[in-house]
Design an enzyme around this catalytic site. Structure first.
Site, PDB file in Angstrom:
ATOM      1  N   ASP A  78       0.861  -1.185   0.000  1.00 32.49           N
ATOM      2  CA  ASP A  78       0.000   0.000   0.000  1.00 32.49           C
ATOM      3  C   ASP A  78       0.898   1.235   0.000  1.00 32.49           C
ATOM      4  OD1 ASP A  78      -1.946   1.961   0.424  1.00 32.49           O
ATOM      5  OD2 ASP A  78      -3.132   0.660   1.730  1.00 32.49           O
ATOM      6  N   ARG A 132      -0.309   4.408  -0.237  1.00 28.36           N
ATOM      7  CA  ARG A 132      -1.112   5.596   0.041  1.00 28.36           C
ATOM      8  C   ARG A 132      -0.603   6.365   1.268  1.00 28.36           C
ATOM      9  NH1 ARG A 132      -6.931   2.778   0.157  1.00 28.36           N
ATOM     10  NH2 ARG A 132      -5.623   1.197   1.169  1.00 28.36           N
TER      11      ARG A 132
END
Length: 363
Positions: free
Chosen positions: A295, A297
């Site tokens: 991930d 983000r």
């Protein structure tokens, strides 16, 4: 005079250059390198690079190096020597895992060791933030400042750029306006623009939530395929609509729509991951083969928007404990986790199970 671009503006220019296949110069004191994105490299620029010297390499992340069985002597990255007969096809195969199963043998790959790798690391950060495959061609330069000036190339100073790339990029409110929606005629859309010229992020406010109480909130990452096209490979679209519907039913809430497609790797790389999933890899394995983390983000963006709107506590609609941890870490109190289980079906059941098993998503 303040007409000369600052480091944020120079980095934005460098990202645009790399996306178009234009080299940039990275410097740290007297040391410097010429850097090109592997994904956008053409044969002419490769020939120019080779004409400048034979000690170029391709920098890849440790995740990609693991797939290629290359040694990441620098820990988070590997510097792969270029073969004498290198061509754009070979470079593309190192950067892009699309044909790994068809052509698994790309070596022997020789990793460089010794010497600084800070400029290689900076190059990978830049191509990642440009939403390109995380691989860059690197050629050492003896006088980087002179070379950049003589060739009209963007020059990035590592000592100024490295801290900027890891810090929280300030967001500024642009505009807000009333937006009646199906779930509530009492809606408002707020637009926020990052200081570095990147993609804008949005806050959808339902009703007039009391700033003194925990607000029902959802951090929702943009998903073109799920939110707009009704993709059955994920649960994003149903989660978006269910979150808005619950806020409408309660009469108040804030949905943060963050432009971090594909867990922060961009739509093109997300489609590459989908293609790898069609070859039998799960969502985490696909990201790793591309050279990304599970991930990529930055949920701090959501916390900053909430604070800008005057909220300091939330009832968070999520199944992802990482979002809760980041909210708490950045000064937003999560008084309650509100589960959001919708949209599971035969096309995404394995994907959702992978998120639970490998990414810690809650049931």
């Amino acid at each position: 005079m303040s007409l000369f671009p600052d480091i944020a503006e120079l980095l934005a220019r460098a990202r645009a250059d790399l996306r178009m296949g234009v080299p940039v110069v990275l410097a740290s004191g007297d040391r410097g390198v010429l850097a090109l994105a592997a994904e956008t490299l053409g044969p002419d620029r490769l020939a120019d690079l080779r004409a400048l010297g034979n000690d170029a390499c391709i920098a890849i992340t440790a995740r990609r190096a693991e797939t290629l069985k290359a040694r990441p002597y620098d820990g988070d990255l590997a510097r792969i020597q270029l073969p004498d007969d290198v061509d754009p096809g070979w470079i593309r195969a190192i950067a892009d895992p699309a044909d790994d199963l068809k052509s698994p043998m790309k070596g022997p790959l020789i990793s460089q060791r010794g010497g600084p790798a800070d400029l290689h690391r900076l190059a990978l950060s830049l191509v990642k933030s440009a939403r390109l495959l995380p691989a860059a061609l690197i050629l050492p330069l003896p006088r980087p400042q002179d070379f950049a000036a003589q060739n009209g190339l963007t020059l990035i100073d590592e000592t100024r750029a490295a801290p900027y790339l890891t810090r929280r990029n300030p967001l500024h409110p642009v505009v807000s306006a009333r937006l009646p929606m199906e779930v509530s005629t009492n809606g408002r859309l707020h637009v926020f623009r990052p200081e570095d010229g990147g993609e804008e992020h949005y806050a959808v406010e339902i009703g007039r939530p009391d700033r003194a109480k925990p607000v029902l909130a959802r951090l929702h990452s943009a998903c073109f395929t799920g939110d707009l096209l009704g993709s059955l490979k994920c649960d994003c679209g149903p989660q978006l609509r269910a979150a808005l519907a619950q806020m409408g039913d309660e009469g108040a809430g804030v949905l943060l729509y963050l432009n971090q497609e594909g867990r922060g790797i961009g739509l093109a790389n997300k489609m590459r991951a989908y293609s790898l999933q069609d070859q039998g890899f799960d969502t985490v394995e696909a990201n790793h083969r591309l050279g990304f983390e599970d991930d990529e983000r930055d949920f701090r963006i959501g916390a900053d928007i909430l604070k800008s709107l005057g909220f300091l506590s939330v009832r968070l609609l999520t199944n992802n404990p990482a979002k809760i941890a980041m909210m708490e870490k950045t000064g937003i109190t999560v008084t309650e986790r509100v589960p959001l289980h919708v949209g599971e079906g035969k096309h995404n059941r394995a994907y959702l199970e992978t998120k639970r098993q490998k990414s810690g998503h809650l049931k």
